[in-house]
Design a protein around this motif. Structure first.
Motif, PDB file in Angstrom:
ATOM      1  N   ARG A 156      82.041  43.587 -56.198  1.00  0.00           N
ATOM      2  CA  ARG A 156      82.618  42.255 -56.420  1.00  0.00           C
ATOM      3  C   ARG A 156      82.448  41.331 -55.220  1.00  0.00           C
ATOM      4  N   PRO A 157      82.599  41.818 -53.965  1.00  0.00           N
ATOM      5  CA  PRO A 157      82.385  40.911 -52.824  1.00  0.00           C
ATOM      6  C   PRO A 157      80.961  40.377 -52.740  1.00  0.00           C
ATOM      7  N   PHE A 158      80.031  41.010 -53.432  1.00  0.00           N
ATOM      8  CA  PHE A 158      78.664  40.506 -53.494  1.00  0.00           C
ATOM      9  C   PHE A 158      78.482  39.549 -54.670  1.00  0.00           C
ATOM     10  N   CYS A 159      78.987  39.942 -55.839  1.00  0.00           N
ATOM     11  CA  CYS A 159      78.727  39.177 -57.056  1.00  0.00           C
ATOM     12  C   CYS A 159      79.504  37.857 -57.099  1.00  0.00           C
ATOM     13  N   CYS A 160      80.746  37.855 -56.625  1.00  0.00           N
ATOM     14  CA  CYS A 160      81.559  36.638 -56.700  1.00  0.00           C
ATOM     15  C   CYS A 160      80.965  35.494 -55.866  1.00  0.00           C
ATOM     16  N   ALA A 174      75.386  25.287 -54.616  1.00  0.00           N
ATOM     17  CA  ALA A 174      74.160  24.938 -53.888  1.00  0.00           C
ATOM     18  C   ALA A 174      73.658  23.522 -54.193  1.00  0.00           C
ATOM     19  N   PRO A 175      73.514  23.121 -55.467  1.00  0.00           N
ATOM     20  CA  PRO A 175      73.054  21.745 -55.715  1.00  0.00           C
ATOM     21  C   PRO A 175      74.029  20.697 -55.197  1.00  0.00           C
ATOM     22  N   GLN A 190      66.108  27.550 -45.608  1.00  0.00           N
ATOM     23  CA  GLN A 190      65.592  28.333 -44.483  1.00  0.00           C
ATOM     24  C   GLN A 190      66.712  29.051 -43.735  1.00  0.00           C
ATOM     25  N   ILE A 191      67.831  28.361 -43.540  1.00  0.00           N
ATOM     26  CA  ILE A 191      68.979  28.983 -42.860  1.00  0.00           C
ATOM     27  C   ILE A 191      69.493  30.167 -43.676  1.00  0.00           C
ATOM     28  N   ASN A 192      69.547  29.999 -44.984  1.00  0.00           N
ATOM     29  CA  ASN A 192      70.031  31.089 -45.832  1.00  0.00           C
ATOM     30  C   ASN A 192      69.072  32.273 -45.835  1.00  0.00           C
ATOM     31  N   TRP A 193      67.765  31.998 -45.803  1.00  0.00           N
ATOM     32  CA  TRP A 193      66.799  33.102 -45.706  1.00  0.00           C
ATOM     33  C   TRP A 193      66.963  33.848 -44.388  1.00  0.00           C
ATOM     34  N   GLY A 238      75.661  37.814 -50.754  1.00  0.00           N
ATOM     35  CA  GLY A 238      75.842  37.186 -52.057  1.00  0.00           C
ATOM     36  C   GLY A 238      75.810  35.670 -51.970  1.00  0.00           C
ATOM     37  N   ALA A 239      76.483  35.109 -50.960  1.00  0.00           N
ATOM     38  CA  ALA A 239      76.510  33.655 -50.806  1.00  0.00           C
ATOM     39  C   ALA A 239      75.119  33.101 -50.534  1.00  0.00           C
ATOM     40  N   CYS A 240      74.380  33.748 -49.652  1.00  0.00           N
ATOM     41  CA  CYS A 240      73.042  33.256 -49.295  1.00  0.00           C
ATOM     42  C   CYS A 240      72.069  33.367 -50.470  1.00  0.00           C
TER      43      CYS A 240
END
Length: 279
Positions: free
Chosen positions: A74-78, A87-88, A103-106, A136-138
């Motif tokens: 769940r800490p990954f999927c949420c 994101a948009p 790029q920062i997220n990568w 998960g967030a990235c």
């Protein structure tokens, strides 16, 4: 796979030379879109690797039940779902910086993914949850941030629609490669590790099915109830840890590909500027 690649090549040749109205115009394959397709492919590989192998990892290494393993991701999927939605919005709030954010997220995926490779049964749950949350967030931001990047970078709606369709195809191709390549890596490393375990002494009859590598994944739910010595169980879990580690390393290689390809794409103006220029 070779047959599929050959068919795609023939399809591309036909579309370019003989199709009166190409389904996929060659004009959408600019250096920018090719780079986006590459990081979409890498994103699909990483996302599906984590979605498939995280629950198995928690069941094998931490000896959780399937339902407990599902709760552990769940800490990954949420955050994945949340940042896919955000994101948009974030990209719209910072005009012209969508690609910089990607790029920062990568970069974060690469760095935090390296930390994920170090997770074992002795790692605290606080650290595990923190790593999962960032990953998960990235990955969620990259998922829809890439679509926003395609939309703002296109002058015609038809071009952006076709490009996003191709992006989805490349993401699914990455997922397909994830399922095939990761299973091969996992099985090969598990077979070598279990062979070494056999060389240390007689294998208990309870885990004899693992002599066949094909049983490695199917046997995972039984690890909670199988009765062997603590020493043997520790060795067996270590074999599973090493097999999962190679899967995570393969995932990290694709994170490098994603980060490098994102550096090949420059920032674009926001969508309002694009519309004004097109008018």
């Amino acid at each position: 796979m070779p047959i599929g690649i050959a068919v795609l090549i023939l399809f591309g040749v036909f579309e370019k030379k003989w199709a009166a109205e190409p389904i996929i115009p060659c004009g959408i394959f600019s250096p920018t879109t090719v780079a986006i397709f590459v990081w979409g492919f890498a994103h699909g590989f990483i996302l599906y690797t984590l979605l498939v192998y995280q629950p198995l990892f928690f069941q094998a290494v931490f000896r959780q039940t399937p339902s407990q393993a599902a709760m552990s991701i769940r800490p990954f999927c949420c955050p994945l779902v949340a940042f896919s939605f955000l994101a948009p919005i974030i990209s719209r709030m910072i005009p012209g910086k969508c690609n910089l954010l990607i790029q920062i997220n990568w970069l974060l995926v690469l760095v935090v993914g390296t930390l994920w490779c170090m997770v074992d049964r002795n790692t605290s749950w606080a650290i595990i949850y923190a790593i999962q949350t960032v990953l998960g967030a990235c990955l969620g931001f990259i998922f829809t941030g890439t679509q926003f990047r395609v939309r703002t970078g296109a002058y015609r709606i038809s071009d952006s629609a076709r490009t996003m369709g191709m992006l989805a195809i490349f993401q699914l191709l990455g997922a397909l490669l994830s399922l095939t390549l990761s299973s091969g890596i996992f099985g090969s490393r598990f077979g070598n590790g279990f062979a070494y375990l056999e060389s240390l002494g007689p294998i208990p009859v309870q885990i004899k099915p693992l002599v066949s590598v094909n049983q490695a994944v199917g046997f995972i739910p039984a690890l909670r109830t199988v009765e062997v010595s603590d020493w043997m169980m520790g060795k067996l879990i270590r074999v599973y840890e090493e097999a999962f580690l190679l899967v995570w390393i393969a995932m990290e290689l694709f994170a490098i590909i994603g980060m490098v390809s994102s550096r090949c794409v420059g920032n674009v103006p926001d969508i309002e500027d694009n519309r004004r220029r097109s008018e």
